[in-house]
Design a protein around this motif. Structure first.
Motif, short mmCIF file in Angstrom:
data_model
loop_
_atom_site.label_atom_id
_atom_site.label_comp_id
_atom_site.label_asym_id
_atom_site.label_seq_id
_atom_site.Cartn_x
_atom_site.Cartn_y
_atom_site.Cartn_z
N PRO A 48 1.23 -1.37 -0.34
CA PRO A 48 -0.12 -0.30 0.17
C PRO A 48 0.67 1.36 0.11
O PRO A 48 0.34 2.57 -0.58
CB PRO A 48 -1.01 -0.35 1.61
N GLU A 49 1.55 1.45 0.94
CA GLU A 49 3.14 2.36 0.51
C GLU A 49 3.39 2.58 -0.50
O GLU A 49 3.26 3.60 -1.08
CB GLU A 49 3.79 2.49 1.70
N ILE A 50 3.82 2.07 -1.87
CA ILE A 50 4.32 2.30 -2.84
C ILE A 50 3.41 2.63 -3.23
O ILE A 50 3.09 3.89 -4.62
CB ILE A 50 4.52 0.73 -3.49
N VAL A 51 1.59 2.52 -3.09
CA VAL A 51 0.83 3.09 -4.26
C VAL A 51 0.81 4.44 -4.21
O VAL A 51 0.43 5.37 -4.52
CB VAL A 51 -0.48 2.29 -3.60
N LEU A 52 0.21 4.38 -2.88
CA LEU A 52 0.53 6.29 -1.85
C LEU A 52 1.55 7.04 -2.21
O LEU A 52 0.98 7.94 -3.36
CB LEU A 52 0.31 5.59 -0.61
N GLN A 53 2.89 6.88 -2.79
CA GLN A 53 3.71 6.84 -3.42
C GLN A 53 3.58 7.30 -4.33
O GLN A 53 4.17 8.61 -5.02
CB GLN A 53 5.13 6.60 -2.70
N THR A 54 3.19 6.47 -5.71
CA THR A 54 3.24 6.57 -6.53
C THR A 54 2.68 7.41 -7.31
O THR A 54 2.63 8.19 -8.32
CB THR A 54 3.16 4.85 -7.79
N VAL A 55 1.51 7.13 -6.58
CA VAL A 55 -0.24 8.36 -6.53
C VAL A 55 0.30 10.03 -6.41
O VAL A 55 -0.31 10.89 -7.18
CB VAL A 55 -1.30 7.53 -6.44
N ARG A 56 1.32 9.71 -5.26
CA ARG A 56 1.45 11.10 -4.93
C ARG A 56 2.56 11.53 -5.30
O ARG A 56 3.18 13.12 -6.34
CB ARG A 56 2.27 10.90 -3.46
N ASN A 57 3.35 10.96 -5.76
CA ASN A 57 4.41 11.30 -7.04
C ASN A 57 3.59 12.31 -8.59
O ASN A 57 4.29 12.79 -9.01
CB ASN A 57 5.85 10.33 -7.47
N ALA A 58 2.40 11.70 -8.96
CA ALA A 58 1.83 12.31 -9.71
C ALA A 58 1.17 13.52 -9.52
O ALA A 58 0.61 14.32 -10.80
CB ALA A 58 0.43 10.90 -10.19
N GLY A 59 1.58 13.99 -7.73
CA GLY A 59 0.26 15.25 -8.03
C GLY A 59 -0.53 14.93 -7.22
O GLY A 59 -1.47 16.06 -6.92
N LYS A 60 -1.18 14.15 -6.67
CA LYS A 60 -1.79 13.87 -5.80
C LYS A 60 -2.07 14.31 -4.70
O LYS A 60 -0.62 12.74 -4.37
CB LYS A 60 -2.67 13.10 -6.53
N GLU A 61 -2.52 14.38 -4.04
CA GLU A 61 -2.62 14.06 -2.46
C GLU A 61 -3.22 12.98 -2.41
O GLU A 61 -4.31 12.45 -2.64
CB GLU A 61 -3.35 14.82 -1.79
N THR A 62 -2.04 11.98 -0.88
CA THR A 62 -3.10 10.65 -1.00
C THR A 62 -3.04 10.74 0.86
O THR A 62 -1.77 11.32 1.52
CB THR A 62 -1.72 9.80 -1.16
N SER A 63 -3.44 9.62 1.31
CA SER A 63 -3.45 9.22 2.14
C SER A 63 -4.23 7.89 2.88
O SER A 63 -5.24 7.91 1.89
CB SER A 63 -4.16 10.37 3.32
N PHE A 64 -3.88 7.25 3.71
CA PHE A 64 -4.70 6.18 3.96
C PHE A 64 -6.25 5.94 4.41
O PHE A 64 -6.20 7.30 5.31
CB PHE A 64 -4.07 4.74 5.20
N TRP A 65 -7.37 5.77 3.67
CA TRP A 65 -9.00 5.88 4.97
C TRP A 65 -7.88 5.40 6.08
O TRP A 65 -7.70 4.52 6.95
CB TRP A 65 -9.91 4.42 4.21
N PRO A 66 -8.83 6.48 7.12
CA PRO A 66 -9.26 6.13 8.80
C PRO A 66 -10.35 4.72 8.80
O PRO A 66 -10.89 4.65 7.76
CB PRO A 66 -9.80 7.34 9.40
N ALA A 67 -10.23 4.18 9.60
CA ALA A 67 -10.21 3.00 10.48
C ALA A 67 -11.84 4.05 10.34
O ALA A 67 -11.59 4.42 11.18
CB ALA A 67 -9.38 2.72 10.98
#
Length: 62
Positions: A40-59
């Motif tokens: 999941p961390e790789i997905v967030l970082q990749t999307v973030r590198n595309a210029g989009k704000e990212t975070s995990f969903w809250p529980a």
């Protein structure tokens, strides 16, 4: 994500990622669900590198 252009950018990035089997982009809820054999961390970082704000969903329930 604020428009269909943002959705398209996220989809393009995810479609090129090795290990991603499927994804669902929900503009209204501003959520992306990704399924596959990828950290999941790789997905967030990749999307973030595309210029989009990212975070995990809250529980749920918190």
């Amino acid at each position: 994500m604020s428009c269909q252009g943002c959705v398209g950018a996220v989809k393009r990035v995810l479609s090129k990622m090795e290990g991603v089997e499927s994804y669902d982009v929900n503009l209204q809820d501003q959520k992306v669900t990704v399924k596959g054999n990828i950290k999941p961390e790789i997905v967030l970082q990749t999307v973030r590198n595309a210029g989009k704000e990212t975070s995990f969903w809250p529980a749920e329930g918190k």
